[in-house]
Design an enzyme around this catalytic site. Structure first.
Site, PDB file in Angstrom:
ATOM      1  N   VAL A 131      40.333  46.724  32.757  1.00 25.26           N
ATOM      2  CA  VAL A 131      41.208  45.819  32.019  1.00 25.26           C
ATOM      3  C   VAL A 131      41.867  46.602  30.891  1.00 25.26           C
ATOM      4  CG1 VAL A 131      41.366  43.709  30.663  1.00 25.26           C
ATOM      5  CG2 VAL A 131      39.729  43.856  32.557  1.00 25.26           C
ATOM      6  N   ASP A 141      31.954  29.554  39.911  1.00 22.53           N
ATOM      7  CA  ASP A 141      31.394  30.682  39.159  1.00 22.53           C
ATOM      8  C   ASP A 141      31.403  30.379  37.664  1.00 22.53           C
ATOM      9  OD1 ASP A 141      30.170  33.135  38.934  1.00 22.53           O
ATOM     10  OD2 ASP A 141      32.050  34.259  38.822  1.00 22.53           O
ATOM     11  N   SER A 199      35.828  47.562  31.716  1.00 18.61           N
ATOM     12  CA  SER A 199      35.852  48.102  33.076  1.00 18.61           C
ATOM     13  C   SER A 199      34.674  47.566  33.859  1.00 18.61           C
ATOM     14  CB  SER A 199      35.836  49.635  33.055  1.00 18.61           C
ATOM     15  OG  SER A 199      34.628  50.118  32.496  1.00 18.61           O
ATOM     16  N   GLY A 200      34.761  47.666  35.125  1.00 22.31           N
ATOM     17  CA  GLY A 200      33.707  47.231  36.029  1.00 22.31           C
ATOM     18  C   GLY A 200      34.001  47.802  37.399  1.00 22.31           C
TER      19      GLY A 200
END
Length: 1176
Positions: A739, A846, A733-734
């Site tokens: 996810v 990135d 998670s974030g």
């Protein structure tokens, strides 16, 4: 007094007081100035007299040389005429009012009028005034009877002459003018010009003569003065009928009547101009011209003649009844039809002719400053019309700048070099006796930078033309101001901005075919044509040729190849503006062969699993399937084994006594690729434990490599993810979301579901952009997106699952042996994946250890993930970004300079440096120090960690960590570098220490969980860049940065990490630069620019007259990472003339700014402008 000087000045009406008029009453005044005020045509220069007409001969020379003019009967002795004055001439005031009296007017000349004095002795007329009988007045002149009226004194002696005054009817007196004996002459008053009466000496016979006085035609004809017909006829001097009739002149009775031509200048008026001396009539007596007949000599036949008695009061003192005379002069009309005194001509109304009409009207016109301005129209009328031109209500006259021309019915205004003061409403007024007509148009004078200039009010027109000091003369102005100049055969074309009138649509061609892109242009030459691709001008080369001509520009590509794909722009420019058009060229072909070598895995006694890479280029069309070919050691021929959609295939029914090789072809709609490289020779029946460790990189002990179908994904808004997948445990998670592990209901395959929090339309658009980019990245080294769903506040991306964890986490694992050989394998795969990304015109932006994932926990295969910051470079031109992770970001990003593919190569160099040494080349104690190290590009190999690293590895890193991005290796050069081309199977496998890597990873983990990592926004504290944000999408808006929330410590918990960024203070949107009004020419381009501040980054919507604008080829919207927003309107037309509004919205509020676009249309309008007020 000498009144010749009066010819050089204009007579100003009503300037003398009554006392002054009385003082000047006895003086004789030049009546030609009075005639000029009532319609006599003016010459361009007052001193210049137009050439004489045949019908009005000049008699001034006779006045100077010949004292007396012989009459038609041969007698030139005025004394003989005066001798019989007692027998025939009656006083002016004693005439009978019954109608036998013929006033001194202008009548037709079909019959020879009787002279005033040249008659038989018994019929000799008496002098009009108190004149001695010994002298006889001179005749008024003699003209040809067939063309113009004859003077009063040049007629045959057999006919009875008419006296100037009112004579008794016994002698049937003749009028002062030239009147037919059978027609009733008109009185001496002034009539309306609509009746077109002719002057005394120069009128056409067909026109109605004007009377000498202002007398109503229905009444008894009045004498020379303004006398009521019912009363005793008044003398020429406005005397009451009860009184003794006054003489025609104001001469004393004791004095002798003096002729006009033989008197001294101080006592006698000057003769009429422009008349031949042999035909000059003499005035009878010293009558005042204002109250007696005026000679109408200088009038054109088509114009209204002036009555004999309309003298301006400023010059001529009036006797009693002055106010009544003024009213009569203004209001009286010619004699009514049917009256005994009316002429035949008056009874024919059709003699008035036809009113003017415009056969060709004026048309609106655009001209460039300094170019020729020409306006033309065509007028038909009978009689010919008087033409008057005005600009913005002011009358135009011929000057050295302006030429007014009339050639027959064609009228024109010509200005050789137009200036801004020449713009405005032009009007042409045509007027004749039968009526008037007008036509108008609008003229715009454009300055060279009109297409891009900002709207401003038109400057006040400077007075370039000299103002005339002379008052306007009604009805005859064109005769004095219009120069007759032949009109050009072909009018010059108005200046126009460039137009692209023909341009190809988007094209798709097969590789190897020639391509021709032709744009046909129009507009004012010279026009510059430029072809561009990716905002760079295209130059002639071996394969591309550009040909320009006045008709247009052609771009030819001889043999189209993959690199010729893209958007081509044709830019056309001239001094009035610019225009551009775009065409997309797609070169389609069969795909490139699948990359790399097919690899056999999971080899059993009769089966194996074959895996391969996708094509590096799909040929412009998605690869639909792959053809697997097999070769065995017995037949030794290649045969097609099977066709599949994924990049792996399970081969069955193999014979154990044979060896096999495999190769693969890619197939799209345009054909089948060449075969890939051949796999190594594979034999069956060998012991599984003897399989080389090389297979570790393509196999997994527990499960087969998942077969992935390359799909073009569209977001499903109709159904839910739960309709197709079972949602299982959470993987991570974030702040972006979470996810989850997904199991496809239909097939049972395992996928990763990335659930995004998307509350705003902009956040959802960012995710759609990421999906769009991933649709172009079908490669084994890149994670694949296979499905997407949109729900209320969420968007779910279904991704290929990679369960091996982060690369650096895999390296520090206890059972992993790190050598330079493994480093080569990893860097080679990274380079292959990035090479494919770059070939699609995309930069990742990135690249960092968190975004390099291992396929499984035992092998060395990796995949690149997270394309949320990826950008397309194809159509971006000079792209600048303001996001990244300080430790891995390139110097050009920090310095806010244009980026390119080499920006990713810097990040690859940093990753390689850390991979082989366990040290970070730029990490400082804080972000400011780290960023300073990056911008200075300060790094070295001095640490003992590099003692065990080969020189090839150091050279590889050195060629990537170049501050100048032009000097860095690209992916192709990396793959060809000696270090990556080493034979990893046979090279020495010297173990590298993982201690430094463990310390590095511990620090990285502390930074992520300890809220220590910050985005480039911290650069503001370094006074380098302000307002830099964290992650942004391809449309320039940042996604939600990751906060201090700790991710789950599972094996795959690091699988989809966002770029770490520091939270910025939330700010309501505002415009640091607003859009401004524009004024452009039709057909050019318009651009509104503004700059938007605020956080979270505002969403932007453009409106046209309160209607939202959807981006198209006509309306293009640019919104970059720095908040600069533009609306570009190409090929501006009249419909684009509107009010435009830019609206910026975020969660804290909104802001708007508005401007107006004014389009100067080039279409020729046929409508006439509004009618001007009538000129006085």
């Amino acid at each position: 007094m000498d009144f010749r000087a009066n010819l050089q000045r204009q007579v100003k009406p009503k300037t003398l007081s009554e006392e002054e008029r009385k003082v000047h009453g006895p003086q004789q005044v030049d009546f030609r100035s009075v005639l000029a005020k009532k319609g006599t045509p003016k010459t361009p220069v007052p001193e210049k007299v137009p050439p004489p007409k045949p019908a009005t001969p000049d008699f001034r020379s006779v006045l100077g040389s010949k004292k007396k003019l012989p009459t038609e009967n041969g007698s030139n002795n005025t004394e003989a005429l005066n001798a019989k004055a007692a027998e025939g001439l009656k006083p002016v005031g004693n005439a009978q009012p019954s109608g036998f009296l013929k006033p001194v007017g202008n009548a037709k000349l079909a019959d020879t009028p009787k002279p005033l004095s040249s008659t038989k002795p018994a019929e000799t007329p008496k002098p009009l005034g108190n004149v001695k009988p010994a002298e006889t007045p001179k005749p008024l002149g003699s003209t040809k009877p067939a063309e113009t009226p004859k003077p009063l004194g040049s007629t045959k002696p057999a006919e009875t002459p008419k006296p100037l005054g009112n004579v008794k009817p016994a002698e049937t007196p003749k009028p002062l003018g030239n009147i037919k004996p059978t027609e009733t002459p008109k009185p001496l008053g002034s009539t309306k010009p609509a009746e077109t009466p002719k002057p005394l000496g120069s009128t056409k016979p067909a026109e109605t003569p004007k009377p000498l006085g202002n007398v109503k035609p229905a009444e008894t004809p009045k004498p020379l003065g303004n006398v009521k017909p019912a009363e005793t006829p008044k003398p020429l001097g406005n005397v009451k009928p009860a009184e003794t009739p006054k003489p025609v002149s104001n001469a004393k009775p004791a004095e002798t009547l003096k002729p006009v031509g033989n008197a001294k200048p101080a006592e006698t008026p000057k003769p009429l101009s422009n008349v031949k001396p042999a035909e000059t009539p003499k005035l009878v007596g010293n009558a005042k011209p204002a109250e007696t007949s005026k000679p109408l000599d200088n009038a054109k036949p088509a114009e209204a003649p002036k009555p004999l008695g309309n003298a301006k009061p400023a010059e001529i003192p009036k006797p009693t009844g002055k106010e009544e005379l003024k009213k009569e002069i203004k209001n009286d009309v010619n004699c009514k039809k049917g009256h005994a005194g009316a002429t035949d001509s008056e009874k024919r109304p059709e003699s008035r002719g036809t009113a003017p009409t415009f056969e060709e009207k004026l048309q609106d016109l655009h001209v460039a400053e300094g170019q020729k301005l020409l306006l033309q129209c065509r007028v038909s009328s009978d009689p010919p019309a008087t033409i008057t031109w005005t600009l913005n209500g002011k009358t135009l006259k011929t000057t050295k700048f302006i030429v007014l021309s009339q050639e027959g019915s064609l009228c024109s205004v010509s200005i050789e070099k137009a200036l801004p003061e020449d713009r405005g409403l032009y009007k042409c007024v045509a007027k004749n006796s039968a009526g008037q007509a007008e036509s108008s148009c609008q003229v715009t004078v454009d300055v060279p930078d009109a297409p891009t200039s900002e709207n401003a009010k038109a400057p006040e027109m400077k007075a370039r033309r000299p103002k005339s000091s002379l008052p306007p003369v009604l009805g005859t102005e064109s005769d004095a101001t219009v120069k007759k100049k032949p009109a050009p055969k072909t009018p010059p074309k108005a200046a126009m901005p460039p137009q692209i009138i023909q341009f190809p649509e988007d094209q798709k061609v097969r590789a190897g075919e020639s391509v021709e892109l032709f744009g046909k242009v129009a507009g004012t030459q010279p026009i510059t044509c430029t072809w561009m691709k990716f905002r760079k001008q295209i130059q002639d080369s071996e394969h591309i040729k550009v040909e320009n001509s006045e008709q247009g520009s052609k771009l030819t590509i001889r043999a189209a190849r993959q690199e010729h794909c893209g958007c081509y722009t044709l830019l056309v420019e001239n001094k009035l503006g610019s225009r551009q058009a775009q065409v997309n060229l797609t070169v389609v072909d069969k795909p490139d062969p699948p990359a790399g070598t097919p690899c056999a895995s999971d080899i059993r006694s009769s089966s194996l699993t074959l895996s391969w890479y996708g094509s590096s280029y799909d040929g412009g069309s998605a690869v639909q399937s792959y053809s697997v070919e097999i070769w065995d050691s017995v037949d030794k021929t290649w045969k097609e084994l099977a066709t599949c959609r994924s990049t792996s295939f399970n081969v069955q029914d193999l014979l154990p006594d044979r060896e096999y090789k495999f190769r693969v072809r890619a197939i799209n709609v345009y054909g089948t690729s060449e075969p890939s490289q051949e796999s190594e020779l594979t034999a069956l029946g060998e012991k599984p434990e003897e399989e080389p460790k090389d297979e570790v990189e393509v196999s997994d002990d527990d499960e087969k490599e998942p077969e992935v179908d390359y799909r073009t994904v569209t977001v499903n808004t109709e159904q839910k993810v739960s309709d197709f997948y079972d949602i299982e445990e959470r993987l991570g998670s974030g702040k972006f979301g979470q996810v989850f592990r997904l199991v496809e209901k239909k097939t049972g395959k395992i996928w990763a579901g990335k659930f995004f929090k998307a509350y705003s339309a902009k956040e959802k658009e960012n995710i759609r952009q990421e999906i769009s980019i991933m649709n172009c990245l079908h490669h084994p080294k890149l994670v694949q997106c296979v499905d997407a769903f949109e729900e209320k506040a969420n968007i779910v991306m279904v991704l290929e699952i990679v369960s091996g964890g982060e690369l650096f986490e895999r390296i520090i694992d206890e059972d992993f042996e790190l050598t330079e050989r493994e480093c080569i394998k990893y860097m080679k795969q990274i380079s292959e994946g990035v090479e494919y990304i770059h070939k699609q015109g995309i930069v990742h932006l990135d690249l960092k250890p968190e975004n390099i994932m291992c396929v499984n926990k035992t092998g060395t295969r990796i995949k690149l993930i997270d394309f949320g910051l990826a950008r397309r470079l194809e159509n971006a031109g000079s792209l600048k970004v303001l996001f990244g992770t300080p430790e891995f970001v390139a110097p050009e990003v920090i310095n806010y300079e244009p980026i390119g593919y080499a920006t990713d190569m810097w990040s690859i160099g940093v990753i390689c440096y850390i991979l082989v040494s366990g040290l970070s080349p730029f990490m400082g104690d804080n972000d400011n120090e780290t960023l300073a190290n990056v911008t200075s590009a300060t790094w070295d190999f001095d640490d003992e960690a590099f003692d065990e690293i080969s020189d090839d590895a150091k050279d590889f890193i050195s060629n990537l960590l170049k501050k100048d991005m032009k000097n860095r290796l690209n992916c192709t050069q990396c793959l060809q570098h000696p270090w990556l081309m080493k034979d990893t199977k046979n090279m020495e496998a010297k173990k590298l220490s993982k201690d430094r890597m463990k310390k590095y990873m511990a620090r990285r983990k502390w930074q992520k969980t300890g809220n220590a990592v910050r985005a480039i926004g911290r650069l503001s504290s370094m006074a380098m860049i302000s307002g830099l944000s964290g992650r942004k999408s391809s449309t320039g808006s940042p996604t939600s940065p990751l906060n201090a929330e700790k991710l789950e410590s599972e094996d795959v918990s690091q699988a989809f990490l966002e770029a770490v960024a520091e939270e910025k203070p939330h700010v309501k949107p505002y415009f640091s630069k607003t859009i401004r009004d524009l004024e452009v020419v039709e057909g050019s381009a318009a651009r509104f620019d503004c700059k938007i501040e605020g956080y979270p980054d505002p969403e932007v919507v453009w409106f046209k007259d309160d209607q939202s604008i959807r981006e198209s080829r006509h309306f293009q919207i640019d919104y970059d990472e720095d908040g600069n927003c533009s609306l570009i309107i190409s090929d501006v037309c009249g419909d684009d003339d509107a009010k435009y509004t830019c609206k910026a919205v975020n969660s804290l509020g909104e802001a708007t700014c508005t401007a107006e676009l004014i389009v100067e249309t080039m279409e020729e309008g046929e409508g006439e402008g509004g009618e001007e007020e009538e000129e006085e």
